[in-house]
Design a protein around this motif. Sequence first.
Motif, PDB file in Angstrom:
ATOM      1  N   ALA A 192     -31.191  16.567  -8.962  1.00 43.74           N
ATOM      2  CA  ALA A 192     -32.049  17.669  -8.517  1.00 43.74           C
ATOM      3  C   ALA A 192     -31.174  18.818  -8.020  1.00 43.74           C
ATOM      4  N   VAL A 193     -31.598  20.035  -8.304  1.00 44.20           N
ATOM      5  CA  VAL A 193     -30.875  21.232  -7.876  1.00 44.20           C
ATOM      6  C   VAL A 193     -31.893  22.241  -7.359  1.00 44.20           C
ATOM      7  N   THR A 194     -31.659  22.785  -6.160  1.00 42.86           N
ATOM      8  CA  THR A 194     -32.465  23.911  -5.698  1.00 42.86           C
ATOM      9  C   THR A 194     -31.793  25.189  -6.166  1.00 42.86           C
ATOM     10  N   VAL A 195     -32.542  26.023  -6.857  1.00 41.52           N
ATOM     11  CA  VAL A 195     -32.033  27.281  -7.406  1.00 41.52           C
ATOM     12  C   VAL A 195     -32.708  28.410  -6.638  1.00 41.52           C
ATOM     13  N   MET A 196     -31.932  29.107  -5.805  1.00 39.88           N
ATOM     14  CA  MET A 196     -32.526  30.126  -4.946  1.00 39.88           C
ATOM     15  C   MET A 196     -31.864  31.477  -5.192  1.00 39.88           C
ATOM     16  N   GLY A 197     -32.579  32.516  -4.872  1.00 40.41           N
ATOM     17  CA  GLY A 197     -32.048  33.861  -5.032  1.00 40.41           C
ATOM     18  C   GLY A 197     -33.131  34.877  -4.729  1.00 40.41           C
ATOM     19  N   ARG A 198     -32.710  36.108  -4.428  1.00 40.24           N
ATOM     20  CA  ARG A 198     -33.641  37.167  -4.102  1.00 40.24           C
ATOM     21  C   ARG A 198     -34.653  37.387  -5.211  1.00 40.24           C
ATOM     22  N   ARG A 199     -35.827  37.882  -4.824  1.00 43.11           N
ATOM     23  CA  ARG A 199     -36.858  38.195  -5.800  1.00 43.11           C
ATOM     24  C   ARG A 199     -36.331  39.208  -6.818  1.00 43.11           C
ATOM     25  N   ARG A 200     -36.664  38.993  -8.095  1.00 48.82           N
ATOM     26  CA  ARG A 200     -36.320  39.852  -9.223  1.00 48.82           C
ATOM     27  C   ARG A 200     -34.832  39.807  -9.571  1.00 48.82           C
ATOM     28  N   VAL A 201     -34.128  38.789  -9.073  1.00 56.99           N
ATOM     29  CA  VAL A 201     -32.710  38.695  -9.379  1.00 56.99           C
ATOM     30  C   VAL A 201     -32.458  38.047 -10.737  1.00 56.99           C
ATOM     31  N   GLY A 202     -33.489  37.463 -11.332  1.00 57.38           N
ATOM     32  CA  GLY A 202     -33.351  36.883 -12.662  1.00 57.38           C
ATOM     33  C   GLY A 202     -33.261  35.375 -12.700  1.00 57.38           C
ATOM     34  N   LYS A 203     -33.755  34.692 -11.667  1.00 57.09           N
ATOM     35  CA  LYS A 203     -33.694  33.224 -11.628  1.00 57.09           C
ATOM     36  C   LYS A 203     -34.508  32.597 -12.753  1.00 57.09           C
ATOM     37  N   SER A 204     -35.755  33.050 -12.908  1.00 58.12           N
ATOM     38  CA  SER A 204     -36.634  32.453 -13.912  1.00 58.12           C
ATOM     39  C   SER A 204     -36.095  32.672 -15.321  1.00 58.12           C
ATOM     40  N   ARG A 205     -35.572  33.862 -15.570  1.00 55.77           N
ATOM     41  CA  ARG A 205     -35.000  34.156 -16.894  1.00 55.77           C
ATOM     42  C   ARG A 205     -33.773  33.308 -17.142  1.00 55.77           C
ATOM     43  N   LEU A 206     -32.940  33.133 -16.131  1.00 54.36           N
ATOM     44  CA  LEU A 206     -31.756  32.286 -16.260  1.00 54.36           C
ATOM     45  C   LEU A 206     -32.140  30.848 -16.587  1.00 54.36           C
ATOM     46  N   VAL A 207     -33.088  30.309 -15.846  1.00 58.81           N
ATOM     47  CA  VAL A 207     -33.485  28.914 -16.049  1.00 58.81           C
ATOM     48  C   VAL A 207     -34.121  28.734 -17.428  1.00 58.81           C
ATOM     49  N   GLN A 208     -34.932  29.698 -17.857  1.00 54.29           N
ATOM     50  CA  GLN A 208     -35.542  29.608 -19.185  1.00 54.29           C
ATOM     51  C   GLN A 208     -34.463  29.643 -20.281  1.00 54.29           C
ATOM     52  N   GLU A 209     -33.487  30.515 -20.125  1.00 56.41           N
ATOM     53  CA  GLU A 209     -32.396  30.594 -21.103  1.00 56.41           C
ATOM     54  C   GLU A 209     -31.622  29.279 -21.147  1.00 56.41           C
ATOM     55  N   PHE A 210     -31.366  28.706 -19.980  1.00 59.77           N
ATOM     56  CA  PHE A 210     -30.669  27.425 -19.934  1.00 59.77           C
ATOM     57  C   PHE A 210     -31.463  26.344 -20.658  1.00 59.77           C
ATOM     58  N   CYS A 211     -32.760  26.282 -20.389  1.00 55.65           N
ATOM     59  CA  CYS A 211     -33.588  25.278 -21.054  1.00 55.65           C
ATOM     60  C   CYS A 211     -33.560  25.461 -22.572  1.00 55.65           C
ATOM     61  N   ASP A 212     -33.684  26.701 -23.013  1.00 57.76           N
ATOM     62  CA  ASP A 212     -33.700  26.967 -24.457  1.00 57.76           C
ATOM     63  C   ASP A 212     -32.377  26.594 -25.110  1.00 57.76           C
ATOM     64  N   ARG A 213     -31.273  26.844 -24.412  1.00 56.79           N
ATOM     65  CA  ARG A 213     -29.961  26.536 -24.985  1.00 56.79           C
ATOM     66  C   ARG A 213     -29.616  25.058 -24.924  1.00 56.79           C
ATOM     67  N   SER A 214     -30.241  24.326 -24.014  1.00 52.22           N
ATOM     68  CA  SER A 214     -29.833  22.943 -23.748  1.00 52.22           C
ATOM     69  C   SER A 214     -30.094  21.997 -24.913  1.00 52.22           C
ATOM     70  N   GLY A 215     -31.149  22.263 -25.685  1.00 51.86           N
ATOM     71  CA  GLY A 215     -31.538  21.341 -26.740  1.00 51.86           C
ATOM     72  C   GLY A 215     -32.320  20.143 -26.237  1.00 51.86           C
ATOM     73  N   ALA A 216     -32.512  20.046 -24.922  1.00 54.33           N
ATOM     74  CA  ALA A 216     -33.243  18.926 -24.329  1.00 54.33           C
ATOM     75  C   ALA A 216     -34.721  19.279 -24.206  1.00 54.33           C
ATOM     76  N   PRO A 217     -35.614  18.288 -24.244  1.00 55.76           N
ATOM     77  CA  PRO A 217     -37.027  18.565 -23.972  1.00 55.76           C
ATOM     78  C   PRO A 217     -37.190  19.008 -22.517  1.00 55.76           C
ATOM     79  N   TYR A 218     -38.142  19.903 -22.274  1.00 55.80           N
ATOM     80  CA  TYR A 218     -38.277  20.435 -20.918  1.00 55.80           C
ATOM     81  C   TYR A 218     -39.704  20.883 -20.645  1.00 55.80           C
TER      82      TYR A 218
END
Length: 479
Positions: A31-57
């Motif tokens: 488990a990892v807590t991913v924190m950061g200021r609003r609008r810093v791009g957390k959701s976009r980063l996590v989505q990009e990671f999921c898409d690149r991973s090749g794993a089901p998510y």
Amino acid sequence: MEFQGRARDLALLTEQLRVVTEGDGSSRGQAVTVMGRRRVGKSRLVQEFCDRSGAPYVVFQASRGRNPVAERADFTAALAQSSLPGAESVAGLQPQDWNQALRSLALAVPEQTPSIAVIDEVPWLVEQDQEFEGALQTVWDRHLSARPVLLLLVGSDMSVMEALQTYGRPFFGRAARMAVQPLHLADVQAMTGLDAAEAVDALLITGGFPEIVQSWRPGMSRGQFLRASTANPLSPLLAAGELSLLGEFPEASHSRAVLEAVGSGETTFGAIAARAGGAGALPSGTLSPILTALQAKRILAADLPLAAKPDSKNKRYRIADPYLRFWLALLNRAIPLIERGRGDVALKRIERSWPSWRGRAVGPLIRESLLRLLPDDEWPDVEAVGGWWNRQNKPEIDLVGADREPVARQVHFVGSVKWLEAAPFGRHEYEALVRDVLAVPGAEPGTPLVAVSRAGVVEGLPLTAHWGPEDLVRAWAAG
């Protein structure tokens, strides 16, 4: 839009998925807590990671103020529509509490192959339902931690995200912690195609917030970007600041008034109280907890003079991220002009204030950049870089390098910053530094003198070291 930057963040998440895949952790799941200021791009980063991973998510986005029953229904619906192998098995489930909802996640993730589960805006779930944290801990310990799943808990409220892992809270000790910062200087330079000095300007204006940096077309000068942004009332440069503030601070709140006071240039407790209070100064009992809360949210930063003598009375406050500082100081009052088609007037006012504003705003970036370059072979013991001032700001020292902060055992260098386009650091600035150096407690006649300058340094000055824009970019290039 093409995803750019964030190489280090993606590498950190990829490493966590590798631990899950190879079973190297203390438990199969991680488990990892991913924190950061609003609008810093957390959701976009996590989505990009999921898409690149090749794993089901699965990615679930919480909603603020939502009815918990509806939220749990959306959670199971997201599971059912995801690429997880067990998605069909949870279709139609109607969990009665978060324990059941999270157990449905355990049913959906595979038993042998790695998968990813993202819960975005966790602080809103904590706010909605007091049972969420306990349910998360129970289901993680009994079910999810035994599966090869990477659980990413994402949130913008820094104080809540950090509190999740404090001693005594249900999920304490169960997750690694990752902070997502705005895009750094080297990323901003790469995305804007500017030279090093102009990239520093771009970072001070955009704060490294991805949606704003992406609106800066490659090769655009600072003037061109500001002209285009002030001609468009819907530009990201204008909109992101108000959206960020309204997400947490209503316009009529004391917190908003305090932010606007600091953004306008007030730095001391008394000055902030007087400016934020309107007709009368805010009482200390009101202002103190607001300042503490804003620092916990990473919106405000508090600086102390760095020297060999403690000085807790001369604390200064500043807006922590450059973009919000720029927006509060130069854009907030310009928006009505821009909305009625007078962006030209707004631009003239911004340009008039730009040199003095930039001269103050670049200081924290320079100090942070030097901390990434140091210690090095020349300065092996420099672990802290700050500034020094007294109550009258006479003198005010831009740079102090020391072995620790806020109270140094040894001051290793004292320096000055000159950040003008066409004027290098010259004899006048050097003599002022020589005159003022001994005001810094711990500095001695032989303390090395340094400079940071946008336009270089005049030859022949007996400085021990000096840095320029290219050095600042280099400090971030490996990040």
